[in-house]
Design an enzyme around this catalytic site. Structure first.
Site, PDB file in Angstrom:
ATOM      1  N   LEU A  65      16.108   6.214   4.931  1.00  0.00           N
ATOM      2  CA  LEU A  65      17.512   5.859   5.381  1.00  0.00           C
ATOM      3  C   LEU A  65      18.212   6.975   6.116  1.00  0.00           C
ATOM      4  CD1 LEU A  65      18.636   4.015   2.212  1.00  0.00           C
ATOM      5  CD2 LEU A  65      17.472   3.156   4.143  1.00  0.00           C
ATOM      6  N   PHE A 108       8.156   1.768  -2.234  1.00  0.00           N
ATOM      7  CA  PHE A 108       8.956   2.428  -1.515  1.00  0.00           C
ATOM      8  C   PHE A 108       9.401   2.033  -0.061  1.00  0.00           C
ATOM      9  CE2 PHE A 108       8.548   6.896  -3.933  1.00  0.00           C
ATOM     10  CZ  PHE A 108       8.984   6.443  -5.032  1.00  0.00           C
ATOM     11  N   PRO A 109       9.567   0.726   0.068  1.00  0.00           N
ATOM     12  CA  PRO A 109       9.779   0.365   1.718  1.00  0.00           C
ATOM     13  C   PRO A 109      10.964   1.072   2.294  1.00  0.00           C
ATOM     14  CG  PRO A 109      10.491  -1.159  -0.132  1.00  0.00           C
ATOM     15  CD  PRO A 109      10.145  -0.416  -0.686  1.00  0.00           C
ATOM     16  N   LEU A 110      11.694   1.598   1.417  1.00  0.00           N
ATOM     17  CA  LEU A 110      12.979   2.509   1.952  1.00  0.00           C
ATOM     18  C   LEU A 110      12.560   3.911   1.730  1.00  0.00           C
ATOM     19  CD1 LEU A 110      15.947   0.352   0.640  1.00  0.00           C
ATOM     20  CD2 LEU A 110      15.045   0.156   3.095  1.00  0.00           C
ATOM     21  N   GLY A 111      11.258   4.279   1.382  1.00  0.00           N
ATOM     22  CA  GLY A 111      10.931   5.664   1.264  1.00  0.00           C
ATOM     23  C   GLY A 111      11.894   6.215  -0.242  1.00  0.00           C
ATOM     24  N   TYR A 138       8.075  -0.145 -16.296  1.00  0.00           N
ATOM     25  CA  TYR A 138       9.534   0.010 -15.958  1.00  0.00           C
ATOM     26  C   TYR A 138      10.610  -0.211 -17.148  1.00  0.00           C
ATOM     27  CZ  TYR A 138       7.363  -0.653 -11.178  1.00  0.00           C
ATOM     28  OH  TYR A 138       6.681  -0.513 -10.144  1.00  0.00           O
TER      29      TYR A 138
END
Ligand SMILES: NC(=O)c1ccc[n+]([C@@H]2O[C@H](COP(=O)([O-])OP(=O)(O)OC[C@H]3O[C@@H](n4cnc5c(N)ncnc54)[C@H](OP(=O)(O)O)[C@@H]3O)[C@@H](O)[C@H]2O)c1
Length: 285
Positions: free
Chosen positions: A220, A212-215, A67
Site C-alpha cells: 500500500l 500477503f496479497p497486500l504485502g 492463528y
C-alpha cells in the site's frame, strides 16, 4: 441477491476441487490478537466482522490452527456455525507456536493427525473442506507429511488437500502422493518470487492463493500502486487486489483485516477494472 449486495462476487468464480467460490476470499488470520497471538481485544467485533465478510460475498475463508493459536478457528465457528450453504473454510496444519514470535514447522505424521483432529473440533466439523499443509518441515521428508494427510483424506476427514510455501518441485512431489487443489504462497505486487509456482498452477488448472496479497501493508506504500489507485479514484489496497485478480484467473486473493472499514473497502476491489496502462505500470518490477 445481485453482486451489489455481495460485492466480492464481482471477482467472478473459481473451482476449488469440487467447490465453486468467489475469486476474492477472506484471510481470517487477523481476527486473533496482536502478532496473531492470543485473543483479539474485542471478540464480539471479530465475530461480527467474520459474518460481514460472508455477507459481502467472501465465501472462501482461510485460517490455520496456528492463528492465535486456535483463536481464529474458534471465532469462525462461534460466528458462523452452523455454516451457511456455500461457505468453504480452508484451514492449515503443520506449524506450531511455542511463543508469540515463533512459527515452527511441525510436519511429523503424529503431529498432523492431532492437529487435524483439533481443527475439526474447533471448527465443529466432521470433515475439513480444504486442509492445507502449512509449510514443509525440513526435519521430516515432505512425502511423509503429505502421505499422512493423504491417509486422513482417505479416512474421510479431509475433502480436499492444498499445500503452502512450496517450490514447483515440492508441488510436483505432493501431486504424486495425493490430488492437490490449491497452492498458497506469498505473492503481491512487491513480491513475485512465486511466479514459477503461479505458472505451474495455471498449467495444472488449480488455485493459486496468494498470502500477503497486500504485502502485509507494504504494497500500500508502493509509489506505483498509489499512482494507479489515484488515477482510478480507488484506494491503494483496491489497486493491489485488482492487480492480483487481473493477473491470472487461477488467483484467489485472501486479504486479511481486523477492521470493518478495510473489509468493506477490500470487497469493493472485486469490481475495479485496470486498464492496460495500469496493468503495465503495476507489472513493472
Ligand atoms: N500460508 C502462509 O504461510 C500464510 C502466511 C501469512 C498469511 N497467510 C494468510 O494470508 C492472509 C492474508 O495475509 P495478511 O492478513 O497477513 O496480509 P495482507 O492481507 O497482505 O495485509 C493485511 C494487513 O494490511 C492491513 N489492511 C488490510 N486491508 C487494508 C486496507 N484496505 N487499507 C489499509 N490497510 C489494510 C491490515 O491491517 P488492518 O487489520 O488494520 O486492516 C493488515 O495489517 C492471512 O489472513 C492468512 O489467512 C498465510
Amino acid at each position: 441477491m445481485g453482486t451489489g449486495d455481495r460485492p466480492a462476487a464481482a471477482a467472478g468464480t473459481l473451482r476449488l476441487g469440487d467447490f465453486t467460490v468467489n475469486r476474492l476470499g477472506f484471510g481470517a488470520m487477523r481476527v486473533a490478537g496482536p502478532d496473531i497471538w492470543g485473543e483479539p481485544r474485542d471478540r464480539g467485533a471479530m465475530r461480527k466482522l467474520l459474518r460481514r465478510a460472508f455477507e459481502l460475498g467472501h465465501d472462501f475463508f482461510d485460517t490455520a490452527d496456528s492463528y492465535g493459536p486456535d483463536v481464529s478457528e474458534i471465532l469462525i465457528a462461534e460466528a458462523l456455525h452452523p455454516y451457511p450453504a456455500g461457505l468453504v473454510v480452508g484451514t492449515k496444519g503443520g506449524l506450531v507456536r511455542p511463543s508469540r514470535h515463533r512459527w515452527d514447522e511441525s510436519g511429523h505424521p503424529d503431529h498432523l493427525r492431532r492437529a487435524l483432529d483439533g481443527s475439526l473440533k474447533r471448527l465443529r466439523l466432521e470433515r475439513i473442506d480444504l486442509y492445507q499443509f502449512h509449510a514443509p518441515d525440513p526435519r521430516v521428508p515432505y512425502a511423509e507429511s503429505l502421505g499422512a494427510l493423504a491417509e486422513l483424506q482417505r479416512a474421510g476427514k479431509i475433502r480436499h488437500l492444498g499445500v503452502s510455501n512450496v517450490s514447483v518441485k515440492q508441488l510436483e512431489q505432493a501431486r504424486r502422493i495425493a490430488p492437490i487443489v490449491s497452492v498458497q504462497n506469498e505473492h503481491n505486487v512487491e513480491n513475485r518470487e512465486s511466479d514459477d509456482v503461479l505458472a505451474a498452477c495455471e498449467r495444472l488448472g488449480i488455485a493459486f492463493v496468494p498470502w500477503f496479497p497486500l504485502g502485509a501493508g507494504r504494497a500500500l506504500r508502493s509509489a506505483k500502486v498509489r499512482r494507479v489507485a489515484a488515477r482510478l479514484g480507488a484506494t491503494p489496497a483496491q489497486a493491489a487486489l485488482a492487480w492480483l485478480l487481473a493477473r491470472s484467473p487461477v488467483i484467489l486473493p485472501i486479504p486479511g483485516t481486523g477492521s470493518m472499514s478495510h473489509l468493506e473497502e477490500n470487497a469493493a476491489a472485486a469490481a475495479l477494472k485496470l486498464s492496460t496502462e495500469d496493468l503495465a505500470e503495476l507489472n513493472r518490477a
